[in-house]
Enzyme design. Structure first.
Site, PDB file in Angstrom:
ATOM      1  N   CYS A  97       0.786  -1.216   0.000  1.00 28.54           N
ATOM      2  CA  CYS A  97       0.000   0.000   0.000  1.00 28.54           C
ATOM      3  C   CYS A  97       0.831   1.286   0.000  1.00 28.54           C
ATOM      4  CB  CYS A  97      -0.986  -0.033   1.151  1.00 28.54           C
ATOM      5  SG  CYS A  97      -2.488   0.877   0.793  1.00 28.54           S
ATOM      6  N   ARG A 131     -12.646   5.826  -1.453  1.00 28.63           N
ATOM      7  CA  ARG A 131     -11.709   4.967  -0.716  1.00 28.63           C
ATOM      8  C   ARG A 131     -12.096   3.507  -0.961  1.00 28.63           C
ATOM      9  NH1 ARG A 131      -7.789   6.644   2.358  1.00 28.63           N
ATOM     10  NH2 ARG A 131      -6.710   4.909   3.340  1.00 28.63           N
ATOM     11  N   HIS A 193      -3.357  -5.681   2.676  1.00 28.13           N
ATOM     12  CA  HIS A 193      -3.048  -5.688   4.113  1.00 28.13           C
ATOM     13  C   HIS A 193      -3.647  -6.960   4.718  1.00 28.13           C
ATOM     14  CE1 HIS A 193      -1.817  -1.452   4.390  1.00 28.13           C
ATOM     15  NE2 HIS A 193      -2.834  -1.133   3.623  1.00 28.13           N
TER      16      HIS A 193
END
Ligand code: GLN
Length: 265
Positions: A97, A131, A193
């Site tokens: 990320c 997002r 993640h």
């Protein structure tokens, strides 16, 4: 006769880029090597620390734009060039990320100046209007990968690199071209993640093997019993797929839940 091999892991910015369980990747790489009797050394490389020689495998995690500003400045110049050279020479690496974005050419956050990256990945990133948050399933050379994404950054691959995989569930690099992450030599960048490696042992072993090979050590790894890892993988993939089903064909409950969030008395 013990195993003479030693895996030196360079953990970049542990105090700055370390969210959504990213440190779990360093634990998994260390533990899966140690379970094979391979020695492990974890070298923390934080702000103002030089890139030491002799690192086999680099890890850099994710973080908010605020932290990325500090890291981008710290990587500018000799430090970034040293990291770039090591990866060009074949050192293994996993960048997640925010760290992934800063190993590219540039990350353009919202309402802040562009952040130059070290440009080892031929990719560019810019903050999007939405997002991307949720569980992810990706098809790749390591089989199906599962993880969790939470980013506003959109990443576009240049011609010099290939994606790490293809998105099956989730948004991936940019929510448009179906790609997730990037591969350049023995270095990988991704938006996954979770942390990503506990539930994707084949990927962890590939990185360990490439790290050992980098300085001429035997990359062979004896198989481990990954029953738990595979079970965690299956359950994460199942959850991601069912969530996507819920999104695309909401059940009656899903529709009601979307209308009126549950109020806890
Ligand atoms: N700040 C970056 C973005 O929003 C990276 C976020 C992260 O590392 N999870 O895209």
């Amino acid at each position: 006769m013990g195993d003479e091999r030693v895996l030196r892991i360079g953990w970049l910015y542990p105090t700055k880029l370390n969210i959504y369980g990213d440190r779990g990747n360093v634990i998994v790489l260390s533990q899966r090597a140690a379970w094979r009797g391979i020695g492990v050394e974890v070298v923390e490389i934080d702000v103002d620390d030089p890139i030491p020689d002799g690192i086999d495998l680099f890890f850099i995690g994710g973080g908010q734009d605020q932290e990325q500003i500090v890291v981008s400045h710290d990587l500018a110049g000799a430090k970034g060039e040293a990291l770039h050279r090591a990866i060009d020479d074949g050192a293994a690496a996993l960048a997640v990320c925010g760290g992934y974005q800063l190993l590219g050419h540039v990350y353009r956050p919202h309402d802040a100046a562009s952040l130059p990256g070290i440009g080892v990945f031929d990719v560019e990133s810019e903050a999007g209007s939405e997002r991307f948050i949720g569980n992810v399933v990706v098809e790749s050379q390591w089989g199906t990968l599962v993880g969790f994404e939470n980013h506003s950054g959109l990443t576009w691959l240049g011609s010099g690199v290939e994606p790490m995989g293809r998105v099956v569930v989730g948004r991936g690099n940019n929510g448009q071209d179906g790609t997730e992450g990037v591969r350049y030599r023995n270095a990988l960048g991704c938006y996954l993640h979770g942390s990503i490696l506990p539930k994707n042992p084949a990927l962890a072993d590939w990185l360990i093997g490439k790290g050992l090979e980098f300085r001429g050590q035997n990359p062979e790894l004896t198989p481990l019993d990954d029953t738990l890892e595979q079970a965690a993988h299956r359950s994460a993939a199942g959850r991601a797929r069912s969530e996507r089903r819920e999104e695309s064909h909401p059940t009656r409950f899903g529709r009601i839940a979307a209308l009126a969030p549950i109020r806890r008395s």
